[in-house]
Scaffold this motif. Structure first.
Motif, PDB file in Angstrom:
ATOM      1  N   PHE A   1      -7.457  -3.462 -50.748  1.00  0.00           N
ATOM      2  CA  PHE A   1      -6.885  -2.122 -50.691  1.00  0.00           C
ATOM      3  C   PHE A   1      -7.482  -1.324 -49.532  1.00  0.00           C
ATOM      4  O   PHE A   1      -6.778  -0.684 -48.756  1.00  0.00           O
ATOM      5  CB  PHE A   1      -7.126  -1.430 -52.028  1.00  0.00           C
ATOM      6  CG  PHE A   1      -6.815   0.032 -52.011  1.00  0.00           C
ATOM      7  CD1 PHE A   1      -5.611   0.479 -51.514  1.00  0.00           C
ATOM      8  CD2 PHE A   1      -7.730   0.952 -52.487  1.00  0.00           C
ATOM      9  CE1 PHE A   1      -5.324   1.832 -51.495  1.00  0.00           C
ATOM     10  CE2 PHE A   1      -7.445   2.302 -52.469  1.00  0.00           C
ATOM     11  CZ  PHE A   1      -6.248   2.738 -51.971  1.00  0.00           C
ATOM     12  N   LEU A   2      -8.816  -1.424 -49.389  1.00  0.00           N
ATOM     13  CA  LEU A   2      -9.486  -0.661 -48.328  1.00  0.00           C
ATOM     14  C   LEU A   2      -9.073  -1.168 -46.951  1.00  0.00           C
ATOM     15  O   LEU A   2      -8.836  -0.388 -46.032  1.00  0.00           O
ATOM     16  CB  LEU A   2     -11.001  -0.757 -48.497  1.00  0.00           C
ATOM     17  CG  LEU A   2     -11.548   0.101 -49.633  1.00  0.00           C
ATOM     18  CD1 LEU A   2     -12.989  -0.241 -49.919  1.00  0.00           C
ATOM     19  CD2 LEU A   2     -11.416   1.573 -49.282  1.00  0.00           C
TER      20      LEU A   2
ATOM     21  N   ALA B   1      -1.455  -0.161 -52.711  1.00  0.00           N
ATOM     22  CA  ALA B   1      -2.526  -0.282 -53.701  1.00  0.00           C
ATOM     23  C   ALA B   1      -1.956  -0.355 -55.105  1.00  0.00           C
ATOM     24  O   ALA B   1      -2.387  -1.173 -55.918  1.00  0.00           O
ATOM     25  CB  ALA B   1      -3.460   0.914 -53.602  1.00  0.00           C
TER      26      ALA B   1
ATOM     27  N   VAL C   1     -17.899   1.197 -54.596  1.00  0.00           N
ATOM     28  CA  VAL C   1     -17.083   0.482 -55.580  1.00  0.00           C
ATOM     29  C   VAL C   1     -17.906  -0.595 -56.264  1.00  0.00           C
ATOM     30  O   VAL C   1     -17.848  -0.771 -57.487  1.00  0.00           O
ATOM     31  CB  VAL C   1     -15.843  -0.142 -54.903  1.00  0.00           C
ATOM     32  CG1 VAL C   1     -15.139  -1.092 -55.857  1.00  0.00           C
ATOM     33  CG2 VAL C   1     -14.885   0.939 -54.443  1.00  0.00           C
TER      34      VAL C   1
ATOM     35  N   ILE D   1      -9.860  -7.046 -55.156  1.00  0.00           N
ATOM     36  CA  ILE D   1      -8.660  -6.211 -55.040  1.00  0.00           C
ATOM     37  C   ILE D   1      -8.975  -4.926 -54.282  1.00  0.00           C
ATOM     38  O   ILE D   1      -8.223  -4.497 -53.404  1.00  0.00           O
ATOM     39  CB  ILE D   1      -8.093  -5.907 -56.440  1.00  0.00           C
ATOM     40  CG1 ILE D   1      -7.516  -7.191 -57.024  1.00  0.00           C
ATOM     41  CG2 ILE D   1      -7.022  -4.832 -56.375  1.00  0.00           C
ATOM     42  CD1 ILE D   1      -6.918  -7.028 -58.386  1.00  0.00           C
ATOM     43  N   SER D   2     -10.124  -4.310 -54.589  1.00  0.00           N
ATOM     44  CA  SER D   2     -10.481  -3.071 -53.898  1.00  0.00           C
ATOM     45  C   SER D   2     -10.705  -3.312 -52.409  1.00  0.00           C
ATOM     46  O   SER D   2     -10.336  -2.490 -51.577  1.00  0.00           O
ATOM     47  CB  SER D   2     -11.735  -2.463 -54.502  1.00  0.00           C
ATOM     48  OG  SER D   2     -11.543  -2.241 -55.855  1.00  0.00           O
TER      49      SER D   2
ATOM     50  N   VAL E   1     -12.111  -7.155 -59.557  1.00  0.00           N
ATOM     51  CA  VAL E   1     -11.948  -5.764 -59.130  1.00  0.00           C
ATOM     52  C   VAL E   1     -12.420  -5.583 -57.689  1.00  0.00           C
ATOM     53  O   VAL E   1     -11.775  -4.902 -56.875  1.00  0.00           O
ATOM     54  CB  VAL E   1     -12.716  -4.811 -60.067  1.00  0.00           C
ATOM     55  CG1 VAL E   1     -12.623  -3.386 -59.558  1.00  0.00           C
ATOM     56  CG2 VAL E   1     -12.168  -4.894 -61.464  1.00  0.00           C
TER      57      VAL E   1
END
Lengths: 283, 339
Positions: B316-317, B271, B21, B312-313, B309
């Protein structure tokens, strides 16, 4: 010829779901309105840079069913024109994303090995970023044009097809018909696109239909955030955003475009669900 | 023991994805047409100032070197200076993240605590009025964008009925607690400021529901679908033959296996919520990451975009990893299969 569809077994199965039939009807109405917008809308010139300061912010009436906006344009006309953009976005985005995603999924699932590892790891990376955030970032760095918006959405949509097709291809690749094709010397290309792909088409088509709605939904979210097509092009998401500032006094400004988004997504969803049960994948 | 090995494997996998990512988003941010330094400084800046900025942003070095330095800084928790606020991106994000997180947690709670029971009821009374109503509610939840929910809820419950406040996280003049977790409701409860807790709860209801509606529908439909499938199994018939009550059958035998696939999808919904929080926050003027995120994107703030980004990722992970582990705990077949 065309009427023959209504006698087919597929239609019989599809039409056994009242909601699916309703969705199809709704979809026809929406597409009909969008295609014939210049003829059907009461004020086609309001779709562009039209202003009528004598007629601003009128509540819904017989002349203007959905009221008028801040510069006197007919909201109904703009909503119908908004559908045009939405439908184009939906079809173009998926027209790019689905073939790409399906092909990658087929290759990764069938070839396995290094293809599998590389393609599926890349897919994982794309799926690890919330779709809306990724689209925002891509749109943010590129110039804000319709083409770039379509590309940004396509970039975030292909991995879903890859993952779905990958899983199904892996389940199929050791089936007897695939092995048989290989024994008689069929090429990989033939096996992928002639033997395996036809088996996946029902689920791809179902997902495609459902996704048409969801692409429109995400596109409207992006334009709601100010990352959509430039004004004065009518766009449902940005109409909601503009109107939101003026509620509750001018409630019709955000409510009707909002309902319009809801209805088109609903229509695609119902048709997609109908297709799913028609293809016999229903739970 | 097996669970630990599974956990380590998932952790490693997630870190790899996060690495991917970071490359992806770093690459995307380098696609900005024109000179980011020039964009940041505006048309009035002199060529020298722009050159200094380029130097500071390391834009004169090869992209690979830039990325290396970026990763090194990342390990020290440094995401660079925001070109928009001129402050470190890390502190910008840290100051807004808790509010977003509070909202998303509230929405996730609503989604699970209402959506799952709704699905259970629908599955127990299949094809009844309750089932059909739940199905319709679920469908509406899924097809309506969260910002449209936000506007509808606001019009009805804030303006017309005047039950909930229109916007914001807490009323002006409310006594604010010292920051412990950053979650206002929790902090106020810790400090014993019950009027503030109540006030903040009133503020979060509408945005949280607007955010939860989509996932709520999915949760209900999934729970129903998965439970219906279990209901068709023979061991449920056996349980009925042994005269277990319907209640016992539902909660002891049908729910647990049905929850496994449901949980995985709920992770994905989480997510989606992290993304949709942007939309809902804009409508309710919620002081979270949305304004910052949208602002850095519109101003093409290189570091700001990458930082937002990435954070946030990462969240999410982490959430998906936790869910995978819970699922593996509930369903031993998964941990054995993956070895």
């Amino acid at each position: 010829m065309i009427l023959g569809i209504f006698k087919s077994r597929a239609w019989y199965r599809y039409s056994s779901e009242p909601l699916a039939v309703f969705g199809l009807g709704l979809l026809f109405v929406i597409v009909f309105l969008a295609v014939l917008a210049p003829v059907l809308t009461p004020y086609p010139n309001h779709a562009g840079r039209f202003v009528d300061f004598g007629n601003t912010s009128r509540p819904p009436s017989l002349q203007h069913w959905f009221g008028t906006d801040l510069v006197g344009r007919d909201v109904l006309t703009r909503v119908v024109y908004g559908y045009r953009i939405s439908l184009v976005i939906g079809f173009v985005v998926l027209g790019l994303a689905a073939p790409l995603g399906v092909t990658l999924g087929l290759v990764a699932g069938y070839m396995g090995g290094r293809f599998d590892t590389v393609i599926m790891r890349i897919t994982d990376v794309f799926l690890a970023i919330p779709a809306l955030v990724l689209a925002m970032a891509v749109l943010g760095v590129l110039e804000r044009t319709l083409i770039n918006g379509l590309l940004a959405l396509a970039v975030l949509w292909w991995p879903w097809y890859t993952r779905m097709v990958y899983n199904q291809t892996r389940a199929l690749r050791h089936e007897e018909f695939v092995v048989a094709a290989r024994v008689v010397g069929a090429s990989h290309l033939h096996i992928l696109f002639r033997e395996i792909l036809p088996n996946l088409l029902p689920s791809v088509l179902t997902k495609f239909t459902l996704d048409l709605g969801f692409v429109i939904l995400v596109a409207s979210a992006l334009s709601f955030l100010g990352l959509g097509v430039e004004p004065p092009t009518p766009d449902l998401g940005s109409m909601v955003a503009e109107g939101a500032t003026y509620q509750p006094d001018m409630w019709w400004l955000p409510v009707f475009p909002g309902l319009a988004i809801l209805l088109v997504v609903l229509a695609f969803n119902l048709v997609g669900d109908g297709l799913r049960s028609m293809f016999g994948e229903g739970r | 023991m097996n669970l630990w090995r599974y956990f380590l494997g998932r952790l490693l996998g997630s870190l790899l994805v996060l690495f991917g990512v970071s490359i992806l988003i770093f690459g995307v941010a380098r696609l900005i047409p024109g000179d980011p330094a020039r964009i940041a400084l505006g048309p009035m800046a002199t060529a020298e100032q722009v050159e200094m900025m380029r130097e500071r942003l390391r834009l004169n070095e090869p992209v690979v070197v830039q990325y290396g330095e970026f990763v090194r800084d990342l390990f020290r928790g440094d995401l660079g200076i925001s070109l928009y606020t001129k402050r470190p991106v890390t502190s910008d994000i840290l100051s807004t993240l808790p509010a977003t997180f509070e909202l998303v947690i509230a929405a996730a709670l609503i989604m699970t605590l209402i959506g799952v029971p709704l699905g259970i009821v629908a599955a127990r009374y299949r094809n009844s009025g309750v089932d059909r109503a739940a199905n319709l509610a679920a469908l509406l939840g899924v097809v309506t964008p969260s910002f449209v929910w936000a506007i509808f809820l606001m019009l009805v419950f804030a303006f017309a009925l005047d039950i909930f406040p229109i916007a914001g996280r807490v009323s002006r003049g409310a006594e604010l607690p010292p920051t412990v977790t950053g979650l206002l409701i929790l902090d106020s409860a810790i400090a014993g400021l019950w009027p503030t807790v109540f006030d903040a709860l009133r503020h979060i209801v509408l945005p949280a529901f607007a955010l939860a509606m989509g996932g709520l529908g999915t949760a209900a439909r999934l729970t129903r679908a998965n439970m219906s499938e279990v209901y068709d199994r023979q061991y449920i018939q056996l349980a009925r033959a042994f005269a277990y009550t319907e209640r016992e059958i539902a909660y002891k035998y049908a729910l647990r296996p049905a929850m496994v696939p449901t949980l995985t999808i709920l992770g994905l919904d989480f997510a989606i919520m992290l993304g949709n929080a942007f939309l809902v926050e804009m409508v309710f003027a919620w002081p979270g990451m949305a304004r910052y995120g949208v602002e850095v994107i519109i101003r093409k703030d290189l570091n700001g975009i990458v930082g937002t980004v990435l954070v946030i990722s990462a969240f999410f992970l982490i959430i998906n990893m936790i869910i995978d582990i819970v699922v593996a705990y509930m369903n031993p077949r998964i941990r054995y299969r993956d070895q």
